[in-house]
Design an enzyme around this catalytic site. Structure first.
Site, PDB file in Angstrom:
ATOM      1  N   TYR A   1       0.827  -1.202   0.000  1.00 18.40           N
ATOM      2  CA  TYR A   1       0.000   0.000   0.000  1.00 18.40           C
ATOM      3  C   TYR A   1       0.865   1.256   0.000  1.00 18.40           C
ATOM      4  O   TYR A   1       0.627   2.184  -0.796  1.00 18.40           O
ATOM      5  CB  TYR A   1      -0.925  -0.007   1.217  1.00 18.40           C
ATOM      6  N   ASP A   2       1.874   1.301   0.873  1.00 17.11           N
ATOM      7  CA  ASP A   2       2.729   2.482   0.912  1.00 17.11           C
ATOM      8  C   ASP A   2       3.478   2.654  -0.411  1.00 17.11           C
ATOM      9  O   ASP A   2       3.629   3.766  -0.932  1.00 17.11           O
ATOM     10  CB  ASP A   2       3.705   2.418   2.091  1.00 17.11           C
TER      11      ASP A   2
END
Length: 236
Positions: A132-133
């Site tokens: 996600y990051d």
């Protein structure tokens, strides 16, 4: 395991309140599929005659990696490759495909607003938060590059973030019930978003607006100036 497809009836229920005014059209589409993105854009042009605003808010979060991602970080080599691909497809390829489908009409009209929903830089560096990051860091890079590519066309590209963990479907119910997450309300982005997509933001492009720094008192131009930085990574 990948999530099941969205259910048309749920989409229709969410849109029901606005359907009478004709300003919400429920439809099922996958932003990771270029044909679906083209279909969404064509629908907007057919129904409204033009497309002025694209908000890239579709996303897959860390709960697909692990329901306990906030308390038990998953190391990148422990992540299911299919989940990794799904998150990158949705969060990185999706905004690209939607923008690619939408931008030719915006350029022809000499006007457009593209807003990419991003997150705090600190979260992009957080242990156990890939992919996600990673996807949001890529989206921030897309924001910077697209803004330069579209310079002079009348189409702007900016990033918008709530400024912290937010009470959305990306947070598992278990964590909410445990009280482990102090969350912002999703409505925090409404005022800065409306400013970004308005004529008042003309000439503002390649920026990242932190909604948690947006002040509710005083002129909106002052609130925007206090909340805005350049998109991308700050040079040291």
């Amino acid at each position: 395991m990948l999530p099941p497809p969205a259910k048309p009836l749920k989409v229709e229920a969410v849109a029901a309140e606005s359907l009478g005014r004709g300003n919400v059209i429920p439809m099922i589409a996958d932003v990771a599929r270029d044909k679906d993105c083209a279909r969404v854009v064509a629908m907007a042009h057919d129904r409204f005659g033009r497309l002025d605003i694209l908000i890239n808010n579709a996303g897959r979060g860390m709960k697909y990696v692990s329901e306990r991602f906030l308390t038990e970080p998953t190391r990148f080599w422990e992540t299911d490759p299919d989940v990794w691909r799904m998150v990158i497809d949705t969060n990185v390829n999706g905004p690209f495909l939607m923008a690619q489908a939408a931008v030719s009409g915006m350029i022809a009209a000499g006007y457009g607003r593209i807003v990419n929903i991003t997150m705090n830089h600190a979260t992009m560096r957080r242990r156990g938060f890939s992919p996600y990051d990673t996807s949001k860091a890529a989206l921030e890079s897309e924001t910077v590059i697209w803004a330069q590519d579209l310079d002079g066309t009348g189409v702007t590209v900016n990033a918008l973030l709530p400024g912290g963990a937010t009470a959305t479907v990306m947070i598992p119910d278990e964590l909410l019930q445990d009280g482990l997450a102090k969350l912002l309300e999703p409505t925090i982005i409404v005022s800065p978003l409306l400013w970004l997509v308005s004529d008042a933001s003309s000439g503002v492009t390649g920026g990242r607006l932190d909604a948690s720094r947006w002040t509710r008192e005083g002129p909106e131009a002052d609130a925007a100036a206090a909340a805005m930085d350049d998109a991308g990574w700050c040079a040291n």
